[in-house]
Design a protein around this motif. Structure first.
Motif, short mmCIF file in Angstrom:
data_model
loop_
_atom_site.label_atom_id
_atom_site.label_comp_id
_atom_site.label_asym_id
_atom_site.label_seq_id
_atom_site.Cartn_x
_atom_site.Cartn_y
_atom_site.Cartn_z
N ASN A 90 45.18 -54.43 51.43
CA ASN A 90 46.51 -55.36 51.14
C ASN A 90 47.71 -55.10 52.20
O ASN A 90 48.74 -55.64 52.12
CB ASN A 90 46.90 -55.55 49.63
N SER A 95 48.47 -62.38 53.41
CA SER A 95 48.65 -62.55 51.85
C SER A 95 49.86 -62.70 51.58
O SER A 95 51.23 -62.22 52.19
CB SER A 95 47.82 -61.71 50.80
N ARG A 96 50.48 -63.38 50.03
CA ARG A 96 51.83 -63.20 49.80
C ARG A 96 52.22 -61.98 49.85
O ARG A 96 53.22 -61.48 50.08
CB ARG A 96 52.00 -63.97 48.46
N LYS A 97 51.32 -60.95 48.79
CA LYS A 97 51.77 -59.69 48.80
C LYS A 97 51.90 -58.83 49.99
O LYS A 97 53.34 -58.34 50.15
CB LYS A 97 50.62 -58.75 48.26
N HIS A 98 51.43 -59.14 51.16
CA HIS A 98 51.72 -58.26 52.52
C HIS A 98 52.90 -58.92 52.91
O HIS A 98 53.86 -58.23 53.60
CB HIS A 98 50.49 -58.51 53.28
N GLU A 101 56.04 -57.92 51.36
CA GLU A 101 56.18 -56.54 51.37
C GLU A 101 56.59 -56.06 52.83
O GLU A 101 57.63 -55.20 53.05
CB GLU A 101 55.27 -55.54 50.81
#
Length: 347
Positions: A90, A95-98, A101
Motif C-alpha cells: 500500500n 489507491s485512495r490510501k496511498h 497518505e
C-alpha cells in the motif's frame, strides 16, 4: 520569462520550469540546491517540479527548504504520487490510501499547506480509476491540491479518466500531462497531443535536453566531461547512457551551426524547439549549477523560423527521431541503435 496557461485552466506557469529529478538529495547538496532555486527565481522561473519518489522524499524536502522565505503565492509547486515509498504493497500506486497518505507526506516535506499541481506519476492498472479520481477530487475539495495532472499516461488512459470524471460529476479534472518530449523523443505527437489539445490539457514536458545530450556537451568518441550527469555515477549515468551513443552525439554536434545561426546556444535551441509546440505549457529543465539555469532560461520567448525547424530535422534524420506512440509511458526505451555500449540495464 514568458508565461503560459496550464492547459485551459486559469493557472499561469512559467514556460520554463525548474525540476529536481536526479539532482536535489542525490547529486547536489542543500547549498547547491538553494543556489539553483534562487537562480531560477532570479531569471523569472516560478514553477517548480518534484515528486515524492525523487531521492525517496529528499528532493521534496530540499526544495521545501530552498523555497523558505519565498512568498508562497508567488510560486507554483508541483509534485507527484505513484512510485514506491516503502516496502508495503500500500506504499505505492494510486489507491485512495496511498494517494491520501502520500499527499499529506509531500505537504509536510515541502513545508506547505497545499500544492498547486498534484500529478499521477504513472498509470496504475491495479487501482480502480474511479477510486483514484475521487481521491484526487477530495484533495482538491480539501484545499490541499489546486490542480490535477498526470504523467506519461497514454491517450486512451487520459480519455478514460476524463470520461469517468464526467460520469461521476467530479468538479476537478485533469489539466496537465507530464511526458518526455524533445528533439529526439516525439512519441506524444501522434495521439497524446491531439487528444490533450481537444480537451484543454497542457503538456509540462520533461527532459527537453534529452538528459543533457542536446546541449552538445557530449562529443562522439570522448569520455563525458567532468561534472556532467554522465560522469556523476549513479542512476543519472544509467539514464543518459541510453542516448549517449556516438551516432546520436555525432549528429547532435552538427546542430551547433544551426544554433549559432539562430543566435542561440545548443541548449537554448533544444528548449526553444519544445516551446514552439502550442500544446506545451512548460518545459522542465534540471540543473546542478546556476549558470545552466541562466543559459536555459534564454530560450524563453524565442520564436524559431520555419527554416530553422527544417534544418533541425534534416540534421537529425528520421532514423534517430522516435515517433512510435506505443512507447508512451516508456520514457527511457529507445531505438536499439541509440544504445551506448557502456550502458547496462539495471538488474
Amino acid at each position: 520569462m514568458d508565461f503560459r496557461h496550464l492547459g485551459s485552466s486559469g493557472l499561469y506557469v512559467s514556460e520554463i520550469a525548474y525540476g529536481n529529478w536526479l539532482t536535489h538529495g542525490e547529486q547536489i547538496d542543500q547549498d547547491a540546491a538553494e543556489a539553483c532555486v534562487h537562480a531560477a527565481l532570479d531569471v523569472g522561473i516560478t514553477t517548480f517540479d518534484t515528486a515524492d519518489v525523487y531521492a525517496q522524499g529528499q528532493a521534496e524536502t530540499v526544495l521545501g527548504r530552498s523555497l523558505r522565505g519565498v512568498r508562497r503565492e508567488s510560486v507554483e509547486i508541483c509534485t507527484k504520487v505513484h512510485g514506491a515509498m516503502g516496502d508495503g504493497l500500500n506504499n505505492r500506486g494510486l489507491s485512495r490510501k496511498h494517494v491520501m497518505e502520500a499527499c499529506h507526506a509531500s505537504l509536510k516535506r515541502l513545508d506547505t499547506e497545499y500544492v498547486d499541481l498534484y500529478q499521477a506519476h504513472r498509470f496504475d492498472g491495479n487501482a480502480p480509476l474511479e477510486e483514484t479520481l475521487i481521491a484526487f477530487d477530495d484533495l482538491v475539495r480539501q484545499g490541499k491540491v489546486l490542480y490535477l495532472g498526470v504523467s506519461e499516461w497514454t491517450a486512451s488512459q487520459i480519455a478514460d479518466a476524463l470520461r469517468i470524471a464526467g460520469d461521476l460529476g467530479l468538479r476537478s479534472r485533469i489539466v496537465s500531462n507530464q511526458p518526455q518530449y524533445n528533439l529526439l523523443w516525439r512519441v506524444i505527437e501522434a495521439e497524446v497531443l491531439p487528444l490533450c489539445e481537444r480537451e484543454g490539457i497542457g503538456q509540462v514536458v520533461f527532459s527537453p535536453l534529452a538528459q543533457g545530450v542536446l546541449s552538445g556537451k557530449y562529443q562522439p568518441g570522448s569520455p563525458p566531461p567532468e561534472g556532467s550527469r554522465a560522469a556523476a555515477g549513479g542512476r543519472g549515468t544509467n539514464f543518459i547512457g541510453r542516448v549517449r551513443s556516438d551516432e546520436i552525439t555525432g549528429r547532435v554536434a552538427q546542430l551547433a551551426s544551426v544554433a549559432a545561426d539562430a543566435g542561440l546556444t545548443m541548449a537554448q535551441l533544444a528548449v526553444a524547439w519544445v516551446l514552439q509546440n502550442p500544446g506545451v505549457s512548460a518545459a522542465i529543465i534540471g540543473a546542478s549549477r546556476p549558470e545552466q539555469i541562466k543559459d536555459n532560461a534564454g530560450a524563453s520567448g524565442v520564436k524559431l523560423e520555419p527554416a530553422v525547424l527544417e534544418r533541425i530535422d534534416e540534421v537529425l534524420g528520421d532514423d534517430l527521431i522516435e515517433r512510435d506512440p506505443s512507447k508512451t509511458a516508456k520514457p527511457f526505451a529507445v531505438k536499439d541503435s541509440w544504445a551506448h555500449p557502456d550502458w547496462k540495464r539495471p538488474g
